[in-house]
Write a protein that holds these residues in place. Structure first.
Motif, PDB file in Angstrom:
ATOM      1  N   GLY A  67      36.238 -70.576   3.255  1.00  0.00           N
ATOM      2  CA  GLY A  67      36.660 -69.362   3.941  1.00  0.00           C
ATOM      3  C   GLY A  67      38.066 -69.503   4.507  1.00  0.00           C
ATOM      4  O   GLY A  67      38.776 -70.471   4.216  1.00  0.00           O
ATOM      5  N   GLY A  68      38.471 -68.525   5.316  1.00  0.00           N
ATOM      6  CA  GLY A  68      39.800 -68.557   5.903  1.00  0.00           C
ATOM      7  C   GLY A  68      40.832 -67.919   4.987  1.00  0.00           C
ATOM      8  O   GLY A  68      40.556 -67.583   3.839  1.00  0.00           O
ATOM      9  N   PRO A  69      42.050 -67.760   5.495  1.00  0.00           N
ATOM     10  CA  PRO A  69      43.080 -67.019   4.770  1.00  0.00           C
ATOM     11  C   PRO A  69      43.536 -67.673   3.476  1.00  0.00           C
ATOM     12  O   PRO A  69      44.126 -67.005   2.627  1.00  0.00           O
ATOM     13  CB  PRO A  69      44.236 -66.928   5.780  1.00  0.00           C
ATOM     14  N   TYR A  70      43.286 -68.973   3.306  1.00  0.00           N
ATOM     15  CA  TYR A  70      43.728 -69.641   2.081  1.00  0.00           C
ATOM     16  C   TYR A  70      42.692 -69.569   0.957  1.00  0.00           C
ATOM     17  O   TYR A  70      42.963 -70.019  -0.150  1.00  0.00           O
ATOM     18  CB  TYR A  70      44.063 -71.107   2.360  1.00  0.00           C
ATOM     19  N   ALA A  71      41.519 -68.999   1.208  1.00  0.00           N
ATOM     20  CA  ALA A  71      40.455 -68.966   0.206  1.00  0.00           C
ATOM     21  C   ALA A  71      40.663 -67.783  -0.739  1.00  0.00           C
ATOM     22  O   ALA A  71      39.905 -66.820  -0.752  1.00  0.00           O
ATOM     23  CB  ALA A  71      39.087 -68.894   0.877  1.00  0.00           C
ATOM     24  N   GLY A 107      41.829 -78.771   4.786  1.00  0.00           N
ATOM     25  CA  GLY A 107      40.922 -79.318   5.787  1.00  0.00           C
ATOM     26  C   GLY A 107      39.592 -78.603   5.747  1.00  0.00           C
ATOM     27  O   GLY A 107      39.436 -77.583   5.062  1.00  0.00           O
ATOM     28  N   ALA A 108      38.618 -79.102   6.507  1.00  0.00           N
ATOM     29  CA  ALA A 108      37.270 -78.518   6.521  1.00  0.00           C
ATOM     30  C   ALA A 108      37.275 -77.086   7.056  1.00  0.00           C
ATOM     31  O   ALA A 108      36.339 -76.328   6.812  1.00  0.00           O
ATOM     32  CB  ALA A 108      36.324 -79.387   7.351  1.00  0.00           C
ATOM     33  N   ASP A 109      38.329 -76.692   7.782  1.00  0.00           N
ATOM     34  CA  ASP A 109      38.435 -75.313   8.274  1.00  0.00           C
ATOM     35  C   ASP A 109      39.084 -74.394   7.244  1.00  0.00           C
ATOM     36  O   ASP A 109      39.320 -73.220   7.523  1.00  0.00           O
ATOM     37  CB  ASP A 109      39.239 -75.286   9.579  1.00  0.00           C
ATOM     38  N   GLY A 110      39.393 -74.913   6.048  1.00  0.00           N
ATOM     39  CA  GLY A 110      39.977 -74.097   4.992  1.00  0.00           C
ATOM     40  C   GLY A 110      41.488 -73.978   5.055  1.00  0.00           C
ATOM     41  O   GLY A 110      42.097 -73.369   4.171  1.00  0.00           O
ATOM     42  N   PRO A 134      41.606 -88.741   6.040  1.00  0.00           N
ATOM     43  CA  PRO A 134      40.295 -88.257   6.481  1.00  0.00           C
ATOM     44  C   PRO A 134      40.298 -86.796   6.916  1.00  0.00           C
ATOM     45  O   PRO A 134      39.240 -86.170   6.975  1.00  0.00           O
ATOM     46  CB  PRO A 134      39.938 -89.184   7.654  1.00  0.00           C
ATOM     47  N   ARG A 135      41.460 -86.226   7.209  1.00  0.00           N
ATOM     48  CA  ARG A 135      41.515 -84.806   7.600  1.00  0.00           C
ATOM     49  C   ARG A 135      41.304 -83.885   6.403  1.00  0.00           C
ATOM     50  O   ARG A 135      41.021 -82.709   6.556  1.00  0.00           O
ATOM     51  CB  ARG A 135      42.876 -84.474   8.227  1.00  0.00           C
ATOM     52  N   VAL A 136      41.494 -84.435   5.181  1.00  0.00           N
ATOM     53  CA  VAL A 136      41.396 -83.612   3.965  1.00  0.00           C
ATOM     54  C   VAL A 136      39.946 -83.523   3.527  1.00  0.00           C
ATOM     55  O   VAL A 136      39.294 -84.542   3.302  1.00  0.00           O
ATOM     56  CB  VAL A 136      42.275 -84.197   2.847  1.00  0.00           C
ATOM     57  N   ASP A 137      39.437 -82.284   3.416  1.00  0.00           N
ATOM     58  CA  ASP A 137      38.069 -82.051   2.943  1.00  0.00           C
ATOM     59  C   ASP A 137      38.034 -81.965   1.430  1.00  0.00           C
ATOM     60  O   ASP A 137      37.109 -82.462   0.791  1.00  0.00           O
ATOM     61  CB  ASP A 137      37.539 -80.745   3.545  1.00  0.00           C
ATOM     62  N   GLN A 138      39.014 -81.284   0.843  1.00  0.00           N
ATOM     63  CA  GLN A 138      39.027 -81.107  -0.614  1.00  0.00           C
ATOM     64  C   GLN A 138      40.440 -80.879  -1.113  1.00  0.00           C
ATOM     65  O   GLN A 138      41.318 -80.445  -0.362  1.00  0.00           O
ATOM     66  CB  GLN A 138      38.120 -79.966  -1.036  1.00  0.00           C
TER      67      GLN A 138
END
Ligand SMILES: [Zn+2]
Length: 158
Positions: A67-71, A107-110, A134-138
Motif C-alpha cells: 500500500g501507500g503512494p508508491y504502490a 520499506g515495510a511501510d511501502g 534491514p530497513r528494506v522489506d522488498q
C-alpha cells in the motif's frame, strides 16, 4: 564475510493469474485478450522471456501489497493460459540476469528507500546488497525506460 541472506524471487501470485485467465480481465476490469506478440517479452508468471508464437495477455498489475503512494499499477505481460509458474523461487531468474534494470527498494511501510540502475550482469549482486539493509522489506526489479515491474525480491521466510 558472512553467509549470504537467502532470497525469494516472486512472480505474480497464482490466484491473481488464475482469475485473469478465467475471466479474461485484469484486476482493474481491463479486457486481457490472448494475443501472439514478439518473442523476448518479460513474462511475470514464470519469470522468463517469451518465445516465438507464445500467446500472452497484457494486464494492469499492482505488484506491491504494502500500500501507500508508491504502490502503483503498471502494464505487464503474462502467459495467456496456465503455465508452469516460477519453479526455482530461491534462484535469481536466469533470463533476467543480463538485462539492464532499475532496482527499487521499499520499506515495510511501502515507502521507497533507494533506487539503483543495474547494468547487464549486475542485478543479482545489487539486489542482494539492497536486501542486506534491514530497513528494506522488498526490492522490485523493473524495466529501465518505462519502469514496469518484472518481479519482487524478499528475504526468504525460513
Ligand atoms: Zn508463464
Amino acid at each position: 564475510m558472512g553467509m549470504a541472506t537467502a532470497l525469494e524471487f516472486l512472480p505474480i501470485a497464482t490466484p491473481v493469474l488464475e482469475r485473469i485467465r478465467a475471466t479474461g480481465r485484469d484486476a482493474f476490469g481491463n479486457a486481457a485478450t490472448p494475443q501472439v506478440r514478439e518473442a523476448g517479452l518479460p513474462l511475470r508468471c514464470c519469470l522468463r522471456l517469451s518465445r516465438d508464437g507464445e500467446r500472452v495477455r497484457l494486464v494492469a498489475h499492482r505488484p506491491s501489497e504494502l500500500g501507500g503512494p508508491y504502490a502503483e499499477v503498471g502494464p505487464v505481460f503474462v502467459h495467456a493460459e496456465a503455465c508452469e509458474g516460477y519453479r526455482t523461487p530461491h534462484t535469481f531468474p536466469a533470463e533476467f540476469r543480463d538485462r539492464r534494470a532499475v532496482l527499487r527498494a521499499y520499506g515495510a511501510d511501502g515507502m521507497m528507500l533507494d533506487g539503483v540502475l543495474a547494468e547487464p550482469g549486475q542485478s543479482e549482486h545489487l539486489v542482494g546488497r539492497l536486501l542486506a539493509d534491514p530497513r528494506v522489506d522488498q526490492v522490485h526489479v523493473r524495466n529501465v525506460v518505462a519502469g514496469c515491474w518484472n518481479f519482487t525480491v524478499r528475504r526468504a521466510s525460513t
